[in-house]
Design an enzyme around this catalytic site. Sequence first.
Site, short mmCIF file in Angstrom:
data_model
loop_
_atom_site.label_atom_id
_atom_site.label_comp_id
_atom_site.label_asym_id
_atom_site.label_seq_id
_atom_site.Cartn_x
_atom_site.Cartn_y
_atom_site.Cartn_z
N GLU A 1 0.82 -1.21 0.00
CA GLU A 1 0.00 0.00 0.00
C GLU A 1 0.85 1.25 0.00
O GLU A 1 1.89 1.32 0.66
CB GLU A 1 -0.91 0.02 1.23
N CYS B 1 3.63 8.51 0.94
CA CYS B 1 3.98 7.62 2.03
C CYS B 1 4.10 6.21 1.47
O CYS B 1 3.13 5.67 0.95
CB CYS B 1 2.89 7.70 3.10
N CYS C 1 3.90 -6.55 8.48
CA CYS C 1 4.91 -6.05 9.42
C CYS C 1 5.12 -7.08 10.53
O CYS C 1 4.16 -7.66 11.02
CB CYS C 1 4.45 -4.73 10.04
N CYS D 1 2.99 -3.96 17.32
CA CYS D 1 2.46 -2.78 18.01
C CYS D 1 0.94 -2.93 18.14
O CYS D 1 0.25 -3.17 17.15
CB CYS D 1 2.81 -1.51 17.24
N CYS E 1 -1.64 -0.64 16.04
CA CYS E 1 -1.48 -0.52 14.59
C CYS E 1 -2.12 -1.69 13.86
O CYS E 1 -1.88 -2.85 14.19
CB CYS E 1 0.00 -0.45 14.24
N CYS F 1 -2.24 6.91 9.31
CA CYS F 1 -1.23 6.16 10.07
C CYS F 1 -1.86 4.98 10.78
O CYS F 1 -2.87 5.12 11.46
CB CYS F 1 -0.61 7.04 11.15
N1 SAH Z 1 7.37 0.73 11.62
C1 SAH Z 1 7.73 2.11 11.48
C2 SAH Z 1 7.10 2.75 10.28
C3 SAH Z 1 5.59 2.91 10.37
S1 SAH Z 1 5.26 4.58 10.67
C4 SAH Z 1 7.43 2.85 12.77
O1 SAH Z 1 6.82 2.28 13.65
O2 SAH Z 1 7.87 3.99 12.92
C5 SAH Z 1 3.63 4.54 11.20
C6 SAH Z 1 3.38 5.55 12.27
O3 SAH Z 1 2.00 5.49 12.59
C7 SAH Z 1 4.14 5.24 13.56
O4 SAH Z 1 4.62 6.42 14.12
C8 SAH Z 1 3.05 4.65 14.44
O5 SAH Z 1 3.32 4.91 15.79
C9 SAH Z 1 1.83 5.36 13.97
N2 SAH Z 1 0.60 4.58 14.17
C10 SAH Z 1 0.44 3.26 14.14
N3 SAH Z 1 -0.83 2.92 14.35
C11 SAH Z 1 -1.50 4.07 14.49
C12 SAH Z 1 -2.87 4.39 14.68
N4 SAH Z 1 -3.80 3.43 14.76
N5 SAH Z 1 -3.21 5.68 14.76
C13 SAH Z 1 -2.30 6.65 14.64
N6 SAH Z 1 -0.99 6.41 14.43
C14 SAH Z 1 -0.60 5.14 14.37
#
Ligand code: SAH
Length: 366
Positions: A93, A106, A113, A117, A120, A344
């Site tokens: 994506e 992006c 992944c 987390c 996410c 995100c």
């Molecule tokens: N794996 C890397 C790259 C992904 S960046 C990383 O973790 O940095 C994706 C960003 O979105 C990260 O900063 C993460 O904290 C944020 N994120 C993940 N799930 C989210 C959600 N449900 N709502 C808002 N931000 C989220």
Amino acid sequence: MTEMTHLAGLTQSELVSFVEASGEPAYRGRQLFAALQHRRLRSFDEMTDLPKQFREQLTQNAKASSLTVTSRYISADGTRRYLMKTHDNLPVETVFIPEERRDTICFSSQSGCPLQCTFCLTAQLGLLRSLTAGEIVEQIVIALNDAYGVGVKPPRGTNLVGMGAGEPFLNFDSLLKALRIMASPEGLHIVPNRVTVSTAGVVPRILELATIPDRPHLAISLAAPTDELRNELMPINKKWPLETLLNACKEFERTLRPGERFTFEYVMLDRVNDNEEQARQLANLLNRHELKAKVNLIPHNPADPLPYHPSPEGKVEQFRQILESKGIHTYVRRPRGRDIFAACGQLAAREQTPITHNETSPTELK
Ligand code: SAH
């Protein structure tokens, strides 16, 4: 059968060697690089400046494109999400975010992944596989062609963020190679200074990035001010806890160029990590390490199976003010493309959107 070489993943000099190996002159390699990276063509048929016989020969052992767009979703705010698949049928994506001054793309570094987390949605896919350099470059080519037209120069320049699906620092070599290809003035010409890569905290690669002169900007996803909470939200913290992570950030900071900053991202989860005490803990943590980073507060983007809710706006603002009062520059990130699962943490190869009327047929995209 030997694997077909995906030419979008080769640097200009690799393309030159590639064509020379079959007896072609070096300039054909440069022409091919310009066709792929500057004119952003994704099939040999379109490269009509190259002799037909040469193009036919190329189709024997190489391919100009490897990803296929399966759907495109357009948000009410103009954000576009592309759902694509790889040659081995895995989801990829990419999100195009139009902005006033400069548009942002992006991109994803992995299909799925491996990090777990809890906030996410991508985590729920697990790791399918890391993407190749060519698959990373092609995401940007596809988004640019769709936004502006094939080969049309972006009117305002382009920023890239490595914040899509996957952990870029677990696919470091392909990531750096893709960035090198995209930086080429004979190609896309998106220089590292226009690129920000985000990591959940893979410490050895943060330290390695610090040693690379032509490196992109760095963002670190924090999500919690204590190890106890971060262990729960981001299990990678058990491997590289906050103290280790922030020491690496300090090392990185020593190599920053004048005026350059790096960013901490902090997703705001209602009644989980958003109270006043946690704001003070976060400020103290960053100040104790004398880090001059800025903080981006990201409102949580809700998605059905996730057990969290976004913090109320007032809480986010209060959190921001506490950090600011302790000398930390803090911004609240405006969510983009939530209505099409493009924000995100929402990239999970969704074939649908909460509102489904805005899907366009990708026939002209391929
Ligand atoms: N794996 C890397 C790259 C992904 S960046 C990383 O973790 O940095 C994706 C960003 O979105 C990260 O900063 C993460 O904290 C944020 N994120 C993940 N799930 C989210 C959600 N449900 N709502 C808002 N931000 C989220």
